[in-house]
Design a protein around this motif. Structure first.
Motif, mmCIF file in Angstrom:
data_model
loop_
_atom_site.group_PDB
_atom_site.id
_atom_site.type_symbol
_atom_site.label_atom_id
_atom_site.label_comp_id
_atom_site.label_asym_id
_atom_site.label_seq_id
_atom_site.Cartn_x
_atom_site.Cartn_y
_atom_site.Cartn_z
ATOM 1 N N ASN A 79 0.851 -1.193 0.000
ATOM 2 C CA ASN A 79 0.000 0.000 0.000
ATOM 3 C C ASN A 79 0.888 1.245 0.000
ATOM 4 O O ASN A 79 1.477 1.598 1.012
ATOM 5 C CB ASN A 79 -0.924 -0.005 1.220
ATOM 6 N N ARG A 80 0.959 1.923 -1.134
ATOM 7 C CA ARG A 80 1.746 3.154 -1.244
ATOM 8 C C ARG A 80 0.893 4.407 -0.994
ATOM 9 O O ARG A 80 1.393 5.516 -1.115
ATOM 10 C CB ARG A 80 2.390 3.241 -2.625
ATOM 11 N N PHE A 87 -7.760 -6.068 0.759
ATOM 12 C CA PHE A 87 -7.692 -6.949 -0.407
ATOM 13 C C PHE A 87 -8.599 -8.121 -0.100
ATOM 14 O O PHE A 87 -8.398 -8.835 0.876
ATOM 15 C CB PHE A 87 -6.254 -7.427 -0.626
ATOM 16 N N ILE A 88 -9.640 -8.259 -0.919
ATOM 17 C CA ILE A 88 -10.609 -9.351 -0.774
ATOM 18 C C ILE A 88 -10.655 -10.071 -2.107
ATOM 19 O O ILE A 88 -10.879 -9.455 -3.147
ATOM 20 C CB ILE A 88 -12.024 -8.816 -0.437
ATOM 21 N N ILE A 89 -10.469 -11.387 -2.086
ATOM 22 C CA ILE A 89 -10.569 -12.182 -3.308
ATOM 23 C C ILE A 89 -11.518 -13.338 -3.042
ATOM 24 O O ILE A 89 -11.536 -13.893 -1.936
ATOM 25 C CB ILE A 89 -9.188 -12.692 -3.798
ATOM 26 N N GLY A 90 -12.324 -13.670 -4.044
ATOM 27 C CA GLY A 90 -13.237 -14.800 -3.900
ATOM 28 C C GLY A 90 -14.414 -14.688 -4.839
ATOM 29 O O GLY A 90 -14.445 -13.824 -5.731
ATOM 30 N N SER A 114 -6.259 -6.670 5.546
ATOM 31 C CA SER A 114 -6.274 -5.207 5.647
ATOM 32 C C SER A 114 -4.843 -4.712 5.485
ATOM 33 O O SER A 114 -3.908 -5.344 5.984
ATOM 34 C CB SER A 114 -6.811 -4.770 7.005
ATOM 35 N N ILE A 115 -4.689 -3.578 4.798
ATOM 36 C CA ILE A 115 -3.358 -3.032 4.559
ATOM 37 C C ILE A 115 -3.340 -1.565 4.969
ATOM 38 O O ILE A 115 -3.906 -0.711 4.283
ATOM 39 C CB ILE A 115 -2.934 -3.162 3.081
ATOM 40 N N GLN A 119 2.246 0.142 4.231
ATOM 41 C CA GLN A 119 2.613 -1.169 4.747
ATOM 42 C C GLN A 119 2.275 -2.226 3.709
ATOM 43 O O GLN A 119 1.666 -1.943 2.679
ATOM 44 C CB GLN A 119 1.909 -1.437 6.072
ATOM 45 N N THR A 120 2.662 -3.454 4.004
ATOM 46 C CA THR A 120 2.422 -4.576 3.110
ATOM 47 C C THR A 120 1.568 -5.609 3.825
ATOM 48 O O THR A 120 1.836 -5.953 4.972
ATOM 49 C CB THR A 120 3.755 -5.219 2.672
#
Length: 155
Positions: A79-80, A87-90, A114-115, A119-120
């Motif tokens: 996250n810049r 980030f949610i995938i599904g 959560s980002i 941070q990464t």
């Protein structure tokens, strides 16, 4: 030689461009699987792979990732931005559950993370069936802004 006026602007602009590309342009995809030829997108997997996504200006880059069936993807999301993202995938049921953006924090579970700013976050998700799988940020306004992408599982 003295640099003045338009030349100074051009030199400063060129240096700023090089620095910006050097700092923000590095979006990497590392994989232990194979890749396609130069004719199309790189196809990762099968097996374990790592994909690095960069969030900048509330967009994911890259926004399209191609994998083979039976690929376990570890997503490293950098996250810049100066704001929180997720980030949610599904499948549809996952995104329907999150579309209201009512969860400000996600414990690290497969496919959700959560980002915080600068941070990464890391999460892993297994992809098996051919098709498109949506990933997105559902915090208020982010999805509507276009903060989404797809993993394409190629047959």
């Amino acid at each position: 030689m003295r640099v003045t006026g338009a030349r100074r602007v051009a030199v400063v602009g060129a240096v700023a461009f090089v620095l910006t590309v050097g700092v923000f342009g590095a979006v990497g995809i590392a994989a232990s699987g194979g890749a396609s030829g130069d004719d199309g997108p790189r196809v990762l997997g099968p097996g374990p792979v790592t994909v690095r996504l960069v969030v900048k200006d509330s967009t994911f880059s890259p926004a399209r990732i191609h994998v083979r069936p039976h690929t376990d993807v570890t997503f490293e999301i950098v996250n810049r931005d100066f704001i929180n993202h997720e980030f949610i995938i599904g499948g549809d049921e996952v995104h329907t559950r999150h579309e209201g953006g009512h969860e400000p924090y996600h414990p690290p579970i497969p496919g959700e993370v959560s980002i915080p700013p600068h941070q990464t976050g890391v999460t892993t998700y297994s992809l098996h069936a051919p098709g498109r799988v949506l990933f997105a940020c559902h915090l208020p306004g982010h999805f509507a802004f276009g903060m989404k992408g797809y993993v394409i599982v190629e047959a």
